[in-house]
Structure formats: C-alpha cells, structure tokens
Design an enzyme around this catalytic site. Structure first.
Site, PDB file in Angstrom:
ATOM      1  N   MET A  10      59.714 112.759   1.256  1.00  0.00           N
ATOM      2  CA  MET A  10      58.979 113.028   0.019  1.00  0.00           C
ATOM      3  C   MET A  10      59.620 114.241  -0.669  1.00  0.00           C
ATOM      4  O   MET A  10      60.168 115.113   0.007  1.00  0.00           O
ATOM      5  CB  MET A  10      57.538 113.382   0.352  1.00  0.00           C
ATOM      6  CG  MET A  10      56.845 112.264   1.079  1.00  0.00           C
ATOM      7  SD  MET A  10      55.360 111.899   0.202  1.00  0.00           S
ATOM      8  CE  MET A  10      54.712 110.594   1.186  1.00  0.00           C
ATOM      9  N   GLU A  67      59.775 102.779  -4.030  1.00  0.00           N
ATOM     10  CA  GLU A  67      58.789 102.760  -2.932  1.00  0.00           C
ATOM     11  C   GLU A  67      58.992 101.533  -2.041  1.00  0.00           C
ATOM     12  O   GLU A  67      58.029 100.896  -1.596  1.00  0.00           O
ATOM     13  CB  GLU A  67      57.349 102.782  -3.492  1.00  0.00           C
ATOM     14  CG  GLU A  67      57.035 103.984  -4.374  1.00  0.00           C
ATOM     15  CD  GLU A  67      56.872 105.296  -3.603  1.00  0.00           C
ATOM     16  OE1 GLU A  67      56.947 105.292  -2.353  1.00  0.00           O
ATOM     17  OE2 GLU A  67      56.690 106.331  -4.262  1.00  0.00           O
TER      18      GLU A  67
END
Ligand SMILES: [Zn+2]
Length: 194
Positions: free
Chosen positions: A26, A97
C-alpha cells in the site's frame, strides 16, 4: 528493467502482446504508475480500457482513483471473465487492484496477451501478514515485465515493501486503506505486526 513497448499504432494482428505487472505494498504508487503508462498509450492514440474488481468501492464507482487524485475512467467488473467480453478491439488493457480477482484472472490475462494486447496489471503482492497475495504471484510468473514499487516506512523512513494493518479486523479485504494501514520496512513490520 521495464522497457516501454513501441507506442506507434501497428495493427493488432501484427503486434505482440505482453503482460506487465506493477506490484508493491500500500502507498507504493502502483496506481500512479498504472495511470502513467495508460496515459502515455492514450497520447499515442491507442485504444485503452481499464478495469477493476467491483469489490473496491473506496472512491467513485467507475474511476480508477489513485491517492494523488489523478483519475482515469474504469469499468468495475464482478468476474475476471467479464473483462474478455468488454475489451473488444482495444490495444491496451489496464487492471487495477488485481489482487481482488480470483484465479480465473490468470487465464483471462494470458488470453488477452495472446490476442496481441498489452496488459498492464497493478496489485498488492503481499497481504497484511506479509504473505503472497494470490493471484498476483502467478501473474508475476507469466509476465514479461514485473515492476516492484516501494512505499516509505512510516516509522523509520526506509524503503517499505510491507502493509501493516492497524486495525485488528480478521478479513483479508479491508478497504478504506489510509486509516487502516501503514507502510513498513521489513524490520519495523516484524516489530509492529500483531
Ligand atoms: Zn522501518
């Protein structure tokens, strides 16, 4: 090293397809790098389609939104197979994603590349426990190019490859990342992991 393919618009039948994976933790800038590559393909007048799993509802439903607010329109899909129906004659397929798709995505991506398309995938390579996040490892194995981007450890300032979960939720899919996660280097990740 990643080498950007020629962007001049040859006919799809004459083009070689390829798979590019952009992976990392992330806050590592995966989506920014995906958007950068897709924007350049668009500037070269290539037909670009972008998809993301519909599980990711953090921001707007139909945009791939990166954290620095660069947006690019994308189509949310429920199943990897839906992508095959929606790509048509496009030259470049972007997927954000990617880690939230199931194993079928591996087959789908391979088919698209074999058709001569350039497929660019962005996704988390490890989960919050520091374990490989399937199906990303399998996609990395079949890709021509794998780019690992790094975040900055929010504890010590070193390069970070791990996503530390601050909450104690047990499910793998916890979205709304900024409040739930921080980037960590290996040493700080091991110290702080619960
Ligand atoms: Zn650190």
């Amino acid at each position: 090293m990643f080498i950007e393919p020629s962007l001049n618009s040859r006919r799809q039948s004459e083009r070689k397809g390829q798979i590019e994976v952009i992976c990392g933790s992330m806050f590592s800038g995966k989506t920014e790098e995906l958007i950068r590559r897709l924007t350049r393909a668009k500037l070269a007048r290539q037909k670009v389609e972008i998809f993301k799993p519909s599980v990711d509802k953090r921001y707007h439903d139909s945009d791939v939104v990166s954290h620095n607010e660069n947006t690019i329109r994308s189509t949310p899909v429920h199943f990897a197979g839906d992508i095959l129906l929606l790509t048509g004659d496009c030259d470049v397929v972007g997927i954000d994603e990617t880690q939230f798709f199931d194993e079928e995505i591996v087959h789908v991506v391979q088919l698209l590349a074999n058709q001569g398309k350039r497929v660019i995938l962005a996704g988390l390579d490890m989960d919050f426990e520091g374990k490989p996040f399937e199906p990303m490892p399998r996609l990395m194995a079949i890709a021509e190019y794998v780019t690992k981007v790094h975040a900055i450890c929010m504890k010590c300032g070193e390069l970070a490859a791990f996503s530390l979960r601050l909450s104690s939720a047990k499910e793998k899919v916890v979205l709304g990342e900024k409040e739930s996660y921080e980037a960590r280097c290996r040493k700080c990740f091991l110290e702080d992991k619960k």
